[in-house]
Design an enzyme around this catalytic site. Structure first.
Site, mmCIF file in Angstrom:
data_model
loop_
_atom_site.group_PDB
_atom_site.id
_atom_site.type_symbol
_atom_site.label_atom_id
_atom_site.label_comp_id
_atom_site.label_asym_id
_atom_site.label_seq_id
_atom_site.Cartn_x
_atom_site.Cartn_y
_atom_site.Cartn_z
ATOM 1 N N GLY A 46 53.117 43.101 40.038
ATOM 2 C CA GLY A 46 51.901 43.593 40.688
ATOM 3 C C GLY A 46 51.123 42.434 41.274
ATOM 4 N N GLN A 51 44.009 38.068 44.816
ATOM 5 C CA GLN A 51 44.763 36.925 44.291
ATOM 6 C C GLN A 51 45.297 36.008 45.388
ATOM 7 O OE1 GLN A 51 47.155 39.755 41.678
ATOM 8 N NE2 GLN A 51 47.214 37.890 40.460
ATOM 9 N N CYS A 92 49.803 37.587 34.219
ATOM 10 C CA CYS A 92 49.110 37.663 35.501
ATOM 11 C C CYS A 92 49.548 36.460 36.333
ATOM 12 C CB CYS A 92 47.594 37.620 35.285
ATOM 13 S SG CYS A 92 46.644 37.657 36.815
ATOM 14 N N LEU A 93 49.889 36.695 37.587
ATOM 15 C CA LEU A 93 50.331 35.587 38.446
ATOM 16 C C LEU A 93 49.221 34.563 38.647
ATOM 17 C CD1 LEU A 93 52.441 37.587 41.055
ATOM 18 C CD2 LEU A 93 53.308 35.897 39.420
ATOM 19 N N HIS A 134 45.340 46.982 35.698
ATOM 20 C CA HIS A 134 45.224 45.515 35.795
ATOM 21 C C HIS A 134 44.905 45.093 37.240
ATOM 22 C CE1 HIS A 134 46.878 41.314 34.779
ATOM 23 N NE2 HIS A 134 46.778 41.301 36.101
ATOM 24 N N GLU A 135 45.606 45.680 38.210
ATOM 25 C CA GLU A 135 45.425 45.278 39.614
ATOM 26 C C GLU A 135 44.098 45.780 40.184
ATOM 27 O OE1 GLU A 135 47.312 43.027 40.519
ATOM 28 O OE2 GLU A 135 48.907 43.308 39.056
ATOM 29 N N HIS A 138 41.426 43.425 39.387
ATOM 30 C CA HIS A 138 41.363 42.270 40.302
ATOM 31 C C HIS A 138 40.447 42.563 41.493
ATOM 32 C CE1 HIS A 138 44.068 39.225 38.775
ATOM 33 N NE2 HIS A 138 45.074 40.071 38.643
HETATM 34 C C1 QAP Z 1 50.242 42.516 35.920
HETATM 35 O O1 QAP Z 1 51.586 40.667 36.309
HETATM 36 C C2 QAP Z 1 50.897 43.200 34.752
HETATM 37 O O2 QAP Z 1 52.616 34.055 33.725
HETATM 38 C C3 QAP Z 1 51.236 41.892 36.873
HETATM 39 O O3 QAP Z 1 54.610 32.567 34.687
HETATM 40 C C4 QAP Z 1 51.470 42.474 33.720
HETATM 41 O O4 QAP Z 1 53.304 40.387 37.683
HETATM 42 C C5 QAP Z 1 50.926 44.547 34.691
HETATM 43 C C6 QAP Z 1 54.095 36.463 36.016
HETATM 44 C C7 QAP Z 1 52.062 43.135 32.661
HETATM 45 C C8 QAP Z 1 51.523 45.198 33.647
HETATM 46 C C9 QAP Z 1 52.094 44.494 32.627
HETATM 47 C C10 QAP Z 1 53.247 35.899 35.092
HETATM 48 C C11 QAP Z 1 55.132 35.705 36.505
HETATM 49 C C12 QAP Z 1 53.901 37.830 36.522
HETATM 50 C C13 QAP Z 1 53.434 34.610 34.653
HETATM 51 C C14 QAP Z 1 52.631 39.943 36.788
HETATM 52 C C15 QAP Z 1 54.478 33.842 35.151
HETATM 53 C C16 QAP Z 1 55.321 34.393 36.089
HETATM 54 C C17 QAP Z 1 52.848 38.618 36.182
HETATM 55 CO CO CO Z 2 46.821 39.772 37.572
#
Ligand code: QAP
Ligand code: CO
Length: 168
Positions: A46, A51, A92-93, A134-135, A138
């Site tokens: 996401g 972001q 989270c990215l 979550h999004e 943001h």
């Molecule tokens: C939000 O998160 C989310 O730390 C999206 O090193 C997360 O895409 C929604 C990511 C969990 C539902 C469940 C994070 C990639 C990606 C990092 C992401 C990383 C590389 C996070």
């Molecule tokens: Co995020």
């Protein structure tokens, strides 16, 4: 395609509130495609426009295994259908390498517009429900670390600032 730069916590631009989209043109589609590309390249599921320093209400999500079921959400909103709270270890990215248990309501009705401006609605549970919530946070300038204790949040902040200093 170009990968967009993703802002990292505690960048103050992550705190800006995104404004509604009212023009459904080719530029919007281009931005959505660039966000999707950036998300896939970064191994994300996401990404909110905030972001990538674009402060409009646009989100891309793909929770499929094969990264072949993209969802483009314009002006998304949700209402809670089941207030049961579930925990999920979220990432989270914008907060790279940190994963924390976050508590959110289980089942939602998501309403949004497509990139063409058409109104749609879906019921979401599980990871899709978590990701949508979550999004949308943001777009309000809210981050998953805001649900943690100030102590935990500060520790994460300090580690990310140190990492950034080391690369600058
Ligand atoms: C939000 O998160 C989310 O730390 C999206 O090193 C997360 O895409 C929604 C990511 C969990 C539902 C469940 C994070 C990639 C990606 C990092 C992401 C990383 C590389 C996070
Ligand atoms: Co995020």
């Amino acid at each position: 395609m170009n990968k967009l730069n993703i802002l990292t916590f505690p960048d103050p631009r992550l705190r800006k509130k995104a404004t509604p989209i009212d023009v459904f043109d080719i530029e919007l589609k281009k931005m959505a495609e660039a966000m999707l590309y950036t998300m896939y390249k970064s191994n994300g599921i996401g990404l909110a426009a905030t972001q990538v320093d674009f402060h409009k209400r646009l989100i891309v999500i793909d929770v499929s295994e094969e990264q072949n079921e993209p969802l483009f959400l314009v002006n998304p909103e949700f209402t809670v259908l089941d207030e049961t709270i579930e925990q999920y270890k979220e990432g989270c990215l914008s907060i790279p390498t940190f994963y924390e248990e976050i508590y959110r309501p289980k089942k939602i009705e998501l309403r949004f517009q497509t990139l063409e401006g058409k109104h749609e609605s879906v019921i979401a549970e599980g990871i899709l429900s978590v990701c949508v919530q979550h999004e949308i946070d943001h777009l309000e300038g809210k981050l998953m670390v805001d649900y943690l204790s100030p102590l935990k949040r500060d520790r994460i902040k300090n580690k990310l600032v140190k990492k950034k200093d080391a690369t600058n």
